[in-house]
Design a protein around this motif. Structure first.
Motif, PDB file in Angstrom:
ATOM      1  N   GLU A 208       0.820  -1.213   0.000  1.00  0.00           N
ATOM      2  CA  GLU A 208       0.000   0.000   0.000  1.00  0.00           C
ATOM      3  C   GLU A 208       0.854   1.263   0.000  1.00  0.00           C
ATOM      4  OE1 GLU A 208      -2.970  -0.149  -0.761  1.00  0.00           O
ATOM      5  OE2 GLU A 208      -3.126  -2.322  -0.508  1.00  0.00           O
ATOM      6  N   LEU A 209       1.953   1.272   0.736  1.00  0.00           N
ATOM      7  CA  LEU A 209       2.805   2.455   0.767  1.00  0.00           C
ATOM      8  C   LEU A 209       3.473   2.695  -0.583  1.00  0.00           C
ATOM      9  CD1 LEU A 209       4.467   2.175   4.299  1.00  0.00           C
ATOM     10  CD2 LEU A 209       2.529   3.598   3.596  1.00  0.00           C
ATOM     11  N   ALA A 210       3.751   1.625  -1.309  1.00  0.00           N
ATOM     12  CA  ALA A 210       4.346   1.776  -2.637  1.00  0.00           C
ATOM     13  C   ALA A 210       3.398   2.507  -3.582  1.00  0.00           C
ATOM     14  CB  ALA A 210       4.723   0.412  -3.205  1.00  0.00           C
ATOM     15  N   HIS A 211       2.101   2.419  -3.306  1.00  0.00           N
ATOM     16  CA  HIS A 211       1.128   3.133  -4.138  1.00  0.00           C
ATOM     17  C   HIS A 211       1.237   4.646  -3.980  1.00  0.00           C
ATOM     18  CE1 HIS A 211      -0.931  -0.058  -6.123  1.00  0.00           C
ATOM     19  NE2 HIS A 211      -1.321  -0.661  -5.019  1.00  0.00           N
ATOM     20  N   ALA A 212       1.925   5.109  -2.966  1.00  0.00           N
ATOM     21  CA  ALA A 212       2.150   6.550  -2.836  1.00  0.00           C
ATOM     22  C   ALA A 212       3.040   7.049  -3.967  1.00  0.00           C
ATOM     23  CB  ALA A 212       2.791   6.862  -1.485  1.00  0.00           C
ATOM     24  N   HIS A 213       3.883   6.178  -4.490  1.00  0.00           N
ATOM     25  CA  HIS A 213       4.775   6.533  -5.595  1.00  0.00           C
ATOM     26  C   HIS A 213       4.194   6.142  -6.949  1.00  0.00           C
ATOM     27  CE1 HIS A 213       8.116   7.518  -2.869  1.00  0.00           C
ATOM     28  NE2 HIS A 213       7.768   6.449  -2.174  1.00  0.00           N
ATOM     29  N   TYR A 214       3.499   4.992  -6.993  1.00  0.00           N
ATOM     30  CA  TYR A 214       2.923   4.493  -8.243  1.00  0.00           C
ATOM     31  C   TYR A 214       1.523   3.961  -7.962  1.00  0.00           C
ATOM     32  CZ  TYR A 214       7.876   4.591  -9.448  1.00  0.00           C
ATOM     33  OH  TYR A 214       9.178   4.990  -9.646  1.00  0.00           O
ATOM     34  N   PRO A 215       0.481   4.673  -8.386  1.00  0.00           N
ATOM     35  CA  PRO A 215      -0.887   4.258  -8.064  1.00  0.00           C
ATOM     36  C   PRO A 215      -1.349   2.990  -8.771  1.00  0.00           C
ATOM     37  CG  PRO A 215      -0.889   6.161  -9.525  1.00  0.00           C
ATOM     38  CD  PRO A 215       0.535   5.948  -9.112  1.00  0.00           C
ATOM     39  N   ASP A 216      -0.636   2.590  -9.834  1.00  0.00           N
ATOM     40  CA  ASP A 216      -1.027   1.375 -10.541  1.00  0.00           C
ATOM     41  C   ASP A 216      -0.100   0.225 -10.141  1.00  0.00           C
ATOM     42  OD1 ASP A 216       1.353   2.011 -11.719  1.00  0.00           O
ATOM     43  OD2 ASP A 216       0.493   2.623 -13.631  1.00  0.00           O
ATOM     44  N   HIS A 217      -0.217  -0.892 -10.841  1.00  0.00           N
ATOM     45  CA  HIS A 217       0.664  -2.031 -10.587  1.00  0.00           C
ATOM     46  C   HIS A 217       1.638  -2.208 -11.750  1.00  0.00           C
ATOM     47  CE1 HIS A 217      -2.680  -3.129  -7.766  1.00  0.00           C
ATOM     48  NE2 HIS A 217      -1.630  -3.380  -7.000  1.00  0.00           N
ATOM     49  N   SER A 218       2.287  -1.125 -12.091  1.00  0.00           N
ATOM     50  CA  SER A 218       3.256  -1.122 -13.178  1.00  0.00           C
ATOM     51  C   SER A 218       4.550  -1.799 -12.745  1.00  0.00           C
ATOM     52  CB  SER A 218       3.548   0.314 -13.608  1.00  0.00           C
ATOM     53  OG  SER A 218       4.136   1.028 -12.520  1.00  0.00           O
ATOM     54  N   ALA A 219       5.463  -1.954 -13.700  1.00  0.00           N
ATOM     55  CA  ALA A 219       6.771  -2.532 -13.383  1.00  0.00           C
ATOM     56  C   ALA A 219       7.497  -1.689 -12.349  1.00  0.00           C
ATOM     57  CB  ALA A 219       7.604  -2.661 -14.656  1.00  0.00           C
ATOM     58  N   ASN A 220       7.358  -0.370 -12.442  1.00  0.00           N
ATOM     59  CA  ASN A 220       8.010   0.510 -11.470  1.00  0.00           C
ATOM     60  C   ASN A 220       7.454   0.319 -10.069  1.00  0.00           C
ATOM     61  OD1 ASN A 220       9.823   1.734 -13.242  1.00  0.00           O
ATOM     62  ND2 ASN A 220       8.341   3.295 -13.864  1.00  0.00           N
ATOM     63  N   PHE A 221       6.153   0.035  -9.997  1.00  0.00           N
ATOM     64  CA  PHE A 221       5.543  -0.223  -8.698  1.00  0.00           C
ATOM     65  C   PHE A 221       6.175  -1.433  -8.036  1.00  0.00           C
ATOM     66  CE2 PHE A 221       2.555  -2.863  -6.328  1.00  0.00           C
ATOM     67  CZ  PHE A 221       2.157  -2.000  -5.316  1.00  0.00           C
ATOM     68  N   TRP A 222       6.288  -2.528  -8.783  1.00  0.00           N
ATOM     69  CA  TRP A 222       6.843  -3.752  -8.207  1.00  0.00           C
ATOM     70  C   TRP A 222       8.329  -3.606  -7.895  1.00  0.00           C
ATOM     71  CZ3 TRP A 222       3.457  -6.508  -6.039  1.00  0.00           C
ATOM     72  CH2 TRP A 222       2.181  -6.659  -6.581  1.00  0.00           C
ATOM     73  N   LEU A 223       9.031  -2.778  -8.659  1.00  0.00           N
ATOM     74  CA  LEU A 223      10.429  -2.496  -8.327  1.00  0.00           C
ATOM     75  C   LEU A 223      10.529  -1.775  -6.988  1.00  0.00           C
ATOM     76  CD1 LEU A 223      11.922  -1.404 -11.770  1.00  0.00           C
ATOM     77  CD2 LEU A 223      12.485  -3.464 -10.457  1.00  0.00           C
ATOM     78  N   LYS A 224       9.606  -0.862  -6.752  1.00  0.00           N
ATOM     79  CA  LYS A 224       9.573  -0.151  -5.463  1.00  0.00           C
ATOM     80  C   LYS A 224       9.304  -1.134  -4.322  1.00  0.00           C
ATOM     81  CE  LYS A 224       9.864   3.556  -4.543  1.00  0.00           C
ATOM     82  NZ  LYS A 224      10.992   4.337  -3.961  1.00  0.00           N
ATOM     83  N   VAL A 225       8.367  -2.050  -4.505  1.00  0.00           N
ATOM     84  CA  VAL A 225       8.090  -3.056  -3.489  1.00  0.00           C
ATOM     85  C   VAL A 225       9.330  -3.912  -3.245  1.00  0.00           C
ATOM     86  CG1 VAL A 225       6.722  -5.103  -2.930  1.00  0.00           C
ATOM     87  CG2 VAL A 225       5.614  -3.120  -3.983  1.00  0.00           C
ATOM     88  N   GLU A 226       9.995  -4.304  -4.335  1.00  0.00           N
ATOM     89  CA  GLU A 226      11.157  -5.181  -4.220  1.00  0.00           C
ATOM     90  C   GLU A 226      12.318  -4.514  -3.501  1.00  0.00           C
ATOM     91  OE1 GLU A 226      13.594  -8.400  -6.955  1.00  0.00           O
ATOM     92  OE2 GLU A 226      12.141  -7.029  -7.868  1.00  0.00           O
ATOM     93  N   GLN A 227      12.431  -3.202  -3.612  1.00  0.00           N
ATOM     94  CA  GLN A 227      13.485  -2.478  -2.899  1.00  0.00           C
ATOM     95  C   GLN A 227      13.387  -2.686  -1.394  1.00  0.00           C
ATOM     96  OE1 GLN A 227      13.249   1.640  -4.015  1.00  0.00           O
ATOM     97  NE2 GLN A 227      13.898   1.288  -6.126  1.00  0.00           N
ATOM     98  N   HIS A 228      12.172  -2.865  -0.915  1.00  0.00           N
ATOM     99  CA  HIS A 228      11.952  -2.962   0.534  1.00  0.00           C
ATOM    100  C   HIS A 228      11.593  -4.373   0.991  1.00  0.00           C
ATOM    101  CE1 HIS A 228      12.196   1.406   0.864  1.00  0.00           C
ATOM    102  NE2 HIS A 228      11.521   1.444  -0.260  1.00  0.00           N
ATOM    103  N   LEU A 229      11.109  -5.197   0.051  1.00  0.00           N
ATOM    104  CA  LEU A 229      10.815  -6.598   0.363  1.00  0.00           C
ATOM    105  C   LEU A 229      11.310  -7.451  -0.803  1.00  0.00           C
ATOM    106  CD1 LEU A 229       7.172  -6.663   1.837  1.00  0.00           C
ATOM    107  CD2 LEU A 229       9.320  -6.923   3.082  1.00  0.00           C
ATOM    108  N   PRO A 230      12.570  -7.851  -0.792  1.00  0.00           N
ATOM    109  CA  PRO A 230      13.112  -8.632  -1.912  1.00  0.00           C
ATOM    110  C   PRO A 230      12.349  -9.930  -2.174  1.00  0.00           C
ATOM    111  CG  PRO A 230      14.880  -7.795  -0.529  1.00  0.00           C
ATOM    112  CD  PRO A 230      13.602  -7.504   0.203  1.00  0.00           C
ATOM    113  N   ASP A 231      11.724 -10.504  -1.153  1.00  0.00           N
ATOM    114  CA  ASP A 231      10.982 -11.758  -1.337  1.00  0.00           C
ATOM    115  C   ASP A 231       9.479 -11.524  -1.486  1.00  0.00           C
ATOM    116  OD1 ASP A 231      10.473 -10.939   1.249  1.00  0.00           O
ATOM    117  OD2 ASP A 231      10.517 -12.973   2.080  1.00  0.00           O
TER     118      ASP A 231
END
Length: 249
Positions: A208-231
């Motif tokens: 949910e916090l990653a949506h502050a940077h990317y409101p959709d589920h784009s590749a950039n969104f998942w990269l942001k999630v992966e930065q903080h949760l690699p798994d």
């Protein structure tokens, strides 16, 4: 307001019917969501079985129908999976010995004839006042909601700082088939999210916090999630496969 009539469109071997906010293909109805910030097409099968397709604003309606037609096998498979999981969701009876989840662990229920509060977690058991059993579901939801607000507030405070996200308000409520939502510097969580194991509930927070940077589920969104949760993929898969088990309260 009356809905727009659906216009028939032939795409491949299927007849699609399209309006501005609705698309029908092969007997399936999709809510059409458009966004100027969206770069790709995405189909979502909700836990409720509802269908949606998210698309860039200028993508022609015929292309939406073609995309859905290409994904029909995947869509029907997902719908069947959701229906099968829904049937497995247990319905609580609030009787002695019944198990109730809290942060991924199951605690047995004990009915208490003499207890000052409606519900408490004590000595590894949920203790419910016998005179409150007629409204036990509401009692449990209230208890979970209070605990969830405390737990998620702590998690948001920790992760928002690391993810450079400003959060002005945190709420816990019934979000239907969503685990959480983010918008306008406000993050909300479903009260049922406190039933999940901590590492999975943590994924919901970061998601949910990653949506502050990317409101959709784009590749950039998942990269942001992966930065903080690699798994994150493992946690996401666990939630998709097992999250339905907390639906039966």
């Amino acid at each position: 307001m009356p809905s727009l009539p659906l216009s028939p469109v032939r795409t491949g071997g299927k007849l699609a019917r399209i309006s501005g906010q609705s698309l029908e293909v092969d007997g399936l109805t999709f809510e059409v969501r458009r966004s100027d910030r969206r770069k790709t097409l995405q189909i979502t099968v909700e836990r409720s079985g509802e269908l949606s397709i998210t698309a860039p604003t200028k993508v022609p309606e015929r292309d939406l129908a073609s995309f859905v037609e290409e994904k029909l096998l995947w869509i029907h498979t997902k719908i069947e999976e959701k229906a099968r999981l829904q049937k497995r969701a247990p319905v609580k009876e609030f009787v002695n010995g019944e198990g109730f989840l809290y942060l991924g662990k199951s605690y047995r229920l004990r009915l208490m004839d003499a207890q000052l509060v409606d519900l408490c977690l004590k000595n590894g058991r949920f203790c419910l006042r016998s005179s409150s059993t007629h409204r036990a579901r509401d009692v449990f939801i209230a208890w979970y909601t209070r605990r969830a607000l405390t737990w998620f507030s702590q998690q948001v405070a920790e992760h928002a700082n690391r993810m450079d996200v400003q959060v002005n308000e945190i709420t816990v409520q019934d979000l239907g088939f969503r685990w959480g939502s983010f918008g306008g510097n406000r993050v909300s969580f479903h009260w049922k999210a406190i039933l999940l194991p901590p590492r999975i509930a943590q994924y919901v927070v970061v998601h949910e916090l990653a949506h502050a940077h990317y409101p959709d589920h784009s590749a950039n969104f998942w990269l942001k999630v992966e930065q903080h949760l690699p798994d994150w993929r493992t946690r996401k898969s666990w939630l998709a496969e097992n999250g339905i088990q907390v639906e039966g309260l």
